[in-house]
Design an enzyme around this catalytic site. Structure first.
Site, PDB file in Angstrom:
ATOM      1  N   GLU A 125     -51.611 -41.309  11.814  1.00 57.19           N
ATOM      2  CA  GLU A 125     -52.360 -41.350  10.543  1.00 57.19           C
ATOM      3  C   GLU A 125     -52.243 -42.735   9.896  1.00 57.19           C
ATOM      4  O   GLU A 125     -53.236 -43.291   9.393  1.00 57.19           O
ATOM      5  CB  GLU A 125     -51.832 -40.279   9.574  1.00 57.19           C
ATOM      6  N   CYS A 192     -51.138 -34.839   0.339  1.00 56.83           N
ATOM      7  CA  CYS A 192     -52.032 -33.672   0.342  1.00 56.83           C
ATOM      8  C   CYS A 192     -51.408 -32.494  -0.395  1.00 56.83           C
ATOM      9  O   CYS A 192     -50.184 -32.394  -0.500  1.00 56.83           O
ATOM     10  CB  CYS A 192     -52.441 -33.303   1.764  1.00 56.83           C
ATOM     11  N   SER A 220     -43.248 -33.518  14.660  1.00 57.61           N
ATOM     12  CA  SER A 220     -44.089 -33.349  13.475  1.00 57.61           C
ATOM     13  C   SER A 220     -43.421 -34.004  12.262  1.00 57.61           C
ATOM     14  O   SER A 220     -42.327 -33.624  11.854  1.00 57.61           O
ATOM     15  CB  SER A 220     -44.309 -31.849  13.218  1.00 57.61           C
ATOM     16  N   ASN A 222     -44.259 -33.969   9.094  1.00 55.62           N
ATOM     17  CA  ASN A 222     -44.080 -33.140   7.885  1.00 55.62           C
ATOM     18  C   ASN A 222     -42.959 -32.127   8.080  1.00 55.62           C
ATOM     19  O   ASN A 222     -42.249 -31.786   7.146  1.00 55.62           O
ATOM     20  CB  ASN A 222     -45.412 -32.502   7.459  1.00 55.62           C
TER      21      ASN A 222
HETATM   22 FE1  F3S Z   1     -54.439 -32.175   6.185  1.00 54.22          FE
HETATM   23 FE2  F3S Z   1     -52.317 -31.931   4.704  1.00 54.22          FE
HETATM   24 FE3  F3S Z   1     -52.552 -30.486   6.829  1.00 54.22          FE
HETATM   25  S1  F3S Z   1     -53.310 -33.809   5.252  1.00 54.22           S
HETATM   26  S2  F3S Z   1     -53.722 -31.742   8.242  1.00 54.22           S
HETATM   27  S3  F3S Z   1     -53.871 -30.362   5.003  1.00 54.22           S
HETATM   28  S4  F3S Z   1     -50.682 -31.399   6.094  1.00 54.22           S
END
Ligand code: F3S
Length: 292
Positions: A125, A192, A220, A222
């Site tokens: 990303e 997000c 991952s 996150n």
């Molecule tokens: Fe998008 Fe957030 Fe999932 S950026 S891919 S909704 S972790």
């Protein structure tokens, strides 16, 4: 022993969307390659591979005719251009939250701001965001790295974040940058919604249980961050599948909390809960529900 699930668990919206798009493309009987893993979860990647989704790291490995799938993390504009020049179709699953950050990167770099991205240099990303800024971006991981930043006389800066960063880290970095005295600094919240909510609900749960289990892929970003946050609050373990669950973790424990990364499917979480149930003999409140 009581097992409690975090309010936000299982796939996030962006991952669900990417998998739905991939499944539709595969159903259309096209040869589809994913450029890098579609998501950072090997169990899901394996399932999609069984349906025909091949993962490649290098576009030159694609056999024509084919379509190339871009993951929810996005890709730099140069990659899209190369795919089109090869004569391949693009199946773009870039998450809308990532698209928003890409647009800001392009706009702010285009307006002459020094673009600063808070995130991990090697993450796809972030590489894509740097590409959208025309390569003119600085990537900072944390406040220690922010401390080394130097702004030129009269330089103005714009700051965005990798979508899955923690707000705490983002604010730390921004605080240090502000003290560096750039002429102007514009800060955008590109973290997000899912990431924020996932971290908040897992933190809350950590405070009410003896042990936390974080379920998710080791690659991952996150998931790893969720684990770091929980580990700073409580006794926590990161597992990829039920096979990683160790009975000794639960000795003398009365409550276990379960949280997951955004790319962890429900069925993997369900197996982890079942394994805990087997180890301990009984579970209360162990019902899996998909909260999206
Ligand atoms: Fe998008 Fe957030 Fe999932 S950026 S891919 S909704 S972790």
């Amino acid at each position: 022993m009581k097992v409690k699930l975090a309010d936000r668990i299982g796939f996030c919206f962006g991952v669900k969307r990417a998998i739905t798009i991939a499944n539709s493309a595969l159903k259309a009987n096209r040869k589809v390659y994913s450029l890098g893993s579609i998501i950072h979860n090997s169990q899901v990647v394996e399932k999609l591979a069984e349906k025909g989704l091949a993962t490649i790291k290098d576009l030159n490995k694609a056999k024509m005719p084919c379509a190339i799938l871009i993951s929810s993390h996005g890709a730099p504009p140069s990659v899209f251009e190369k795919i089109r020049n090869m004569g391949c179709a693009v199946i773009d699953t870039t998450c809308p939250f990532v698209l928003h950050a890409q647009k800001l990167a392009s706009k702010m770099a285009g307006e002459g701001y020094a673009l600063i991205i808070v995130g991990e240099k090697t993450h796809p990303e972030v590489k894509a965001l740097v590409g959208f800024a025309g390569g003119r971006a600085r990537v900072i991981k944390d406040k220690r790295e922010a401390g080394k930043e130097v702004f030129r006389e009269g330089e103005k800066a714009a700051v965005i974040s990798q979508t899955t960063q923690t707000m705490a880290n983002y604010l730390d970095v921004v605080g240090v940058l502000l003290n560096k005295g750039p002429r102007e600094i514009r800060v955008f919240n590109t973290i997000c919604n899912d990431t924020g909510k996932r971290i908040r609900t897992a933190s809350l749960l950590s405070g009410t249980v003896d042990t936390m289990i974080i379920v998710g892929g080791r690659h991952s970003a996150n998931t790893r961050r969720l684990f770091e946050v929980c580990r700073s609050l409580n006794d926590s373990y990161l597992v990829e599948t039920d096979k990683d669950v160790m009975p000794r973790w639960f000795r003398g424990k009365r409550t276990v909390g379960i949280a997951s990364g955004a790319s962890t499917p429900d069925w993997v979480i369900e197996k982890v809960v079942k394994k805990i149930k087997l180890e301990r003999g009984y579970v209360i409140n162990g019902e899996i529900k998909n909260t999206g």
